[in-house]
Design an enzyme around this catalytic site. Structure first.
Site, short mmCIF file in Angstrom:
data_model
loop_
_atom_site.label_atom_id
_atom_site.label_comp_id
_atom_site.label_asym_id
_atom_site.label_seq_id
_atom_site.Cartn_x
_atom_site.Cartn_y
_atom_site.Cartn_z
N HIS A 200 0.87 -1.29 -0.10
CA HIS A 200 -0.17 0.12 -0.07
C HIS A 200 0.89 1.23 0.09
O HIS A 200 0.58 2.21 -0.52
CB HIS A 200 -0.90 0.11 1.15
CG HIS A 200 -1.90 -1.14 1.20
ND1 HIS A 200 -3.42 -0.75 0.89
CD2 HIS A 200 -2.04 -2.35 1.06
CE1 HIS A 200 -4.06 -1.82 0.89
NE2 HIS A 200 -3.29 -3.01 1.00
N ASP B 28 -5.76 6.21 2.00
CA ASP B 28 -6.08 4.61 1.57
C ASP B 28 -7.43 4.29 1.71
O ASP B 28 -8.09 4.25 2.73
CB ASP B 28 -5.13 3.79 2.21
CG ASP B 28 -4.83 2.41 1.60
OD1 ASP B 28 -5.85 1.81 1.08
OD2 ASP B 28 -3.71 2.03 1.62
C1 UDX Z 1 -0.41 -6.68 -0.29
C2 UDX Z 1 -1.19 -7.80 -0.86
O1 UDX Z 1 -0.68 -9.15 -0.72
C3 UDX Z 1 -1.52 -7.76 -2.41
O2 UDX Z 1 -2.20 -8.89 -3.07
C4 UDX Z 1 -2.20 -6.48 -2.62
O3 UDX Z 1 -2.48 -5.99 -3.80
C5 UDX Z 1 -1.46 -5.20 -1.81
O4 UDX Z 1 -1.05 -5.83 -0.79
P1 UDX Z 1 2.30 -7.58 -1.34
O5 UDX Z 1 1.89 -9.05 -0.92
O6 UDX Z 1 3.33 -7.00 -0.62
O7 UDX Z 1 0.95 -6.47 -1.27
O8 UDX Z 1 2.28 -7.63 -2.99
P2 UDX Z 1 2.65 -6.67 -4.16
O9 UDX Z 1 1.11 -5.78 -4.16
O10 UDX Z 1 3.08 -7.21 -5.13
O11 UDX Z 1 3.75 -5.46 -3.52
C6 UDX Z 1 5.01 -5.92 -3.28
C7 UDX Z 1 5.66 -4.62 -3.47
O12 UDX Z 1 7.13 -4.89 -2.78
C8 UDX Z 1 5.92 -4.43 -4.87
O13 UDX Z 1 5.94 -2.97 -5.22
C9 UDX Z 1 7.45 -4.75 -5.16
O14 UDX Z 1 8.20 -4.17 -6.32
C10 UDX Z 1 8.16 -4.77 -3.63
N1 UDX Z 1 9.12 -5.72 -3.78
C11 UDX Z 1 8.63 -7.03 -3.40
C12 UDX Z 1 10.36 -5.51 -3.86
O15 UDX Z 1 10.61 -4.38 -3.94
N2 UDX Z 1 11.49 -6.49 -3.49
C13 UDX Z 1 11.22 -7.67 -3.45
O16 UDX Z 1 12.12 -8.52 -3.09
C14 UDX Z 1 9.75 -8.24 -3.36
#
Ligand code: UDX
Length: 448
Positions: A17, A106
């Site tokens: 988020h 948000d």
């Molecule tokens: C959570 C929920 O799981 C997701 O489904 C929802 O849409 C938003 O909140 P998350 O699980 O962290 O998010 O997944 P994602 O939405 O893909 O966000 C992860 C973020 O971390 C991405 O922006 C990605 O670029 C970043 N990231 C991930 C990194 O910078 N490095 C990493 O090694 C892994």
């Protein structure tokens, strides 16, 4: 447009988020607004803050969320209630002190609208997830989605027909995670009353459902909220979001990728929250190895103990496992040929915006619906099948990786991915649909 308007921006304190809302803040700042981004104290100890590009105009403030220290033994409902009560009060106090012109919050914290209204401030609800996902929650809120034993196909306006496994998992599994379901569905308790509804998507990506939504309420698409360097080269140094809750092994990953051939690496990551069981981890691990491709796998420190014994030493020739990486830099590296992803919305948007085809391995929440769109609407990936024991086997993992990395099917997915990359760029470039909406939003903030 030059302006002195001051906006308080408040993402829910989770990586998925913070990233899109921080990136949106940078876009507002680049258009002349003064931005204060709010974080909460329980995450502030793990923040790795880089100065974001355009950062001169961004300020950060932290408020207590009542979860830092003290008794953490109570359940998630109590946590959430305490979070809402404490943060509402502290947000109001901060707003009184800083005297902003408006608040961007948000959408999963709809009570921020009450805080803003209490102080006579205008407010924009920012939806971080896919519009299609938001609409499923909306229909659930309105009581129009009947999930019962009989019903196994779901039709909603302007969306593909969904099976139960395509709905956001919190809907069928709501009894397991009632607090999270409430967080998602309650977004729609007062969203009509917000002055603006901003969506992290772009017009061409979700054309039908966006048209339907726009026929009901005014909306503005402002995505993809991917740093400008990957999309419109506005700011050469804007290549990261700027805030990490985990320390990335940037140099190790990029140097390793530099040694690999074009499109030869599978990048695998499950984002910042999803967890998988030990036997599932084992299947994924051997599936990656058996695919015989190079792989870069992000296994967060909290998940590391689930890796099979000797896996790292046995695969060190072809594989690199780290706890966190600079994902955008990795996805845009020429060596990456496919993204094995949990389909979090940010990861999905990033892959679409950078033209990388996907192996979709949704774990929970919105990820199942994002996977449905990746496969059946955008045609940029394949989805793994889960067996009768609820496991994605090593054979299935290997098969799907090869499907995306090799042959005509892989080429077709890659061509589609590149087409979405062009459309994403078009949306944010000067005069594009999202850029125009941001300009309009800024003008409305400043002029009225
Ligand atoms: C959570 C929920 O799981 C997701 O489904 C929802 O849409 C938003 O909140 P998350 O699980 O962290 O998010 O997944 P994602 O939405 O893909 O966000 C992860 C973020 O971390 C991405 O922006 C990605 O670029 C970043 N990231 C991930 C990194 O910078 N490095 C990493 O090694 C892994």
């Amino acid at each position: 447009m030059e302006s002195k308007a001051h906006i308080l921006v408040f993402p829910f304190p989770a990586q998925g988020h913070i990233n899109p809302i921080l990136q949106f803040s940078k876009r507002l700042a680049s258009k002349g607004l003064k931005i204060t981004l709010i974080t909460t104290t329980s995450i502030s100890h793990s923040l790795h803050l880089q100065t974001p590009a355009g950062g001169a105009a961004l300020q950060f403030e932290s408020i207590s969320d009542g979860l830092d220290g003290g008794d953490h033994s109570d359940n998630i409902h109590t946590h959430l209630d305490r979070f809402i009560a404490t943060v509402s009060q502290n947000l109001a106090q901060l707003a009184v002190k800083l005297r902003p012109n408006a608040v961007v919050y948000d959408a999963i914290m709809p009570w921020c609208l009450d805080v803003a209204r209490g102080l006579g401030l205008r407010a924009a609800a920012f939806f971080t997830q896919m519009c299609g996902v938001s609409m499923v929650y909306y229909h659930q809120y309105e009581g129009n989605l009947k999930v019962d034993g009989e019903n196994c196909r779901f039709s909603m306006p302007a969306m593909p027909v969904m099976e139960i496994g395509d709905l956001p998992s919190l809907i069928p599994d709501g009894h397991l995670y009632p607090a999270f379901l409430r967080l998602m569905v309650d977004q729609f308790s007062n969203f009509r009353e917000a002055d603006w509804r901003l969506l992290n998507t772009f017009d061409k990506l979700e054309e039908e459902v966006l048209n339907w939504m726009a026929s009901q309420w005014p909306i503005k698409t402002v995505g993809p909220t991917v740093p400008s360097m990957y999309l419109d080269k506005q700011l050469e140094d804007d290549k990261d979001y700027g805030v990490n809750l985990f320390q990335p092994s940037a140099e190790v990953c990029m140097k390793w990728l530099d040694t690999k051939e074009k499109a030869s690496v599978v990048y695998a990551s499950f984002g910042s929250l999803a967890t998988v069981g030990e036997s599932q981890m084992e299947e994924l691990a051997w599936g990656l190895k058996n695919s015989d491709k190079n792989f870069l796998w992000i296994v967060r420190a909290s998940e590391e103990s689930k890796l099979p014994r000797n896996f790292i030493s046995e695969t060190s020739e072809k594989g690199l496992v780290v706890n966190w990486c600079p994902q955008l830099q990795v996805l845009s590296h020429h060596a990456v040929g496919c993204f094995m992803t949990h389909c979090g919305w940010n990861s999905t948007l990033e892959a679409l915006s950078l033209g990388v085809p996907m192996v979709a391995m949704p774990v929970w929440t919105d990820q199942t619906t994002n996977a449905k769109y990746i496969v059946d609407v955008w045609h940029t990936g394949v989805r793994v099948k889960v067996n009768e024991r609820g496991i994605i086997t090593r054979e299935e993992t290997e098969l799907r990786i090869k499907e995306v990395m090799e042959g005509e099917r892989g080429n077709e997915l890659r061509r589609n991915a590149v087409r979405w990359k062009e459309l994403a760029k078009e949306a944010v470039r000067k005069g594009g649909s999202s850029d125009k909406n941001i300009e309009e939003f800024v003008a409305e903030l400043v002029c009225t």
